[in-house]
Design a protein around this motif. Structure first.
Motif, PDB file in Angstrom:
ATOM      1  N   TYR A   1       0.827  -1.217   0.000  1.00  0.00           N
ATOM      2  CA  TYR A   1       0.000   0.000   0.000  1.00  0.00           C
ATOM      3  C   TYR A   1       0.856   1.260   0.000  1.00  0.00           C
ATOM      4  O   TYR A   1       2.004   1.246   0.446  1.00  0.00           O
ATOM      5  N   SER A   2       0.238   2.368  -0.406  1.00  0.00           N
ATOM      6  CA  SER A   2       0.883   3.670  -0.278  1.00  0.00           C
ATOM      7  C   SER A   2       0.973   4.015   1.213  1.00  0.00           C
ATOM      8  O   SER A   2       0.179   3.534   2.032  1.00  0.00           O
TER       9      SER A   2
ATOM     10  N   THR B   1      -3.019   8.395  -2.213  1.00  0.00           N
ATOM     11  CA  THR B   1      -3.297   6.999  -2.534  1.00  0.00           C
ATOM     12  C   THR B   1      -2.739   6.657  -3.907  1.00  0.00           C
ATOM     13  O   THR B   1      -2.638   7.526  -4.779  1.00  0.00           O
ATOM     14  N   LYS B   2      -2.387   5.379  -4.095  1.00  0.00           N
ATOM     15  CA  LYS B   2      -1.911   4.918  -5.408  1.00  0.00           C
ATOM     16  C   LYS B   2      -3.075   4.630  -6.349  1.00  0.00           C
ATOM     17  O   LYS B   2      -2.866   4.446  -7.542  1.00  0.00           O
TER      18      LYS B   2
END
Length: 108
Positions: A53-54, A83-84
């Motif tokens: 996750y980011s 967020t990615k």
């Protein structure tokens, strides 16, 4: 804004056309570009085992409820800056409710 009642069948269609290229819902299925969403509701953001996750998503530590998901799916980058997830969001409240209804059933 309150969340309208969702339609599972329409949510499944929306998931297939707008989400499935990056996410899966089946238990034990490998992550794709996005995490496997099985067991999503009630889980904290950024905690699916084995997904990278980011930092923003890990730090957010939101509990995924229907209400939080409804807000998130409108504009993911506004809800979790950094967020990615590149998805722009579902602008129509009914579309968000439908996807959530599908996810509640498909990820339980």
């Amino acid at each position: 804004m309150s969340m309208p009642a969702g339609n599972v069948a329409n949510g499944a269609k929306l998931f297939k056309t707008r989400c499935a290229q990056c996410h899966v819902v089946e238990p034990g299925a490998p992550h794709k570009v996005g995490p496997n969403l099985n067991g999503l509701f009630g889980r904290k953001s950024g905690t699916a085992e084995g997904f990278s996750y980011s930092a923003a998503m890990q730090k957010k530590q939101v509990d995924w409820s229907e209400e939080n998901m409804f807000t998130y799916l409108e504009n993911p980058k506004k809800f979790v800056p950094g967020t990615k997830m590149v998805f722009a969001g579902f602008k129509k409240p009914q579309d968000r409710a439908d996807v959530i209804a599908y996810l509640k059933e498909a990820t339980a």
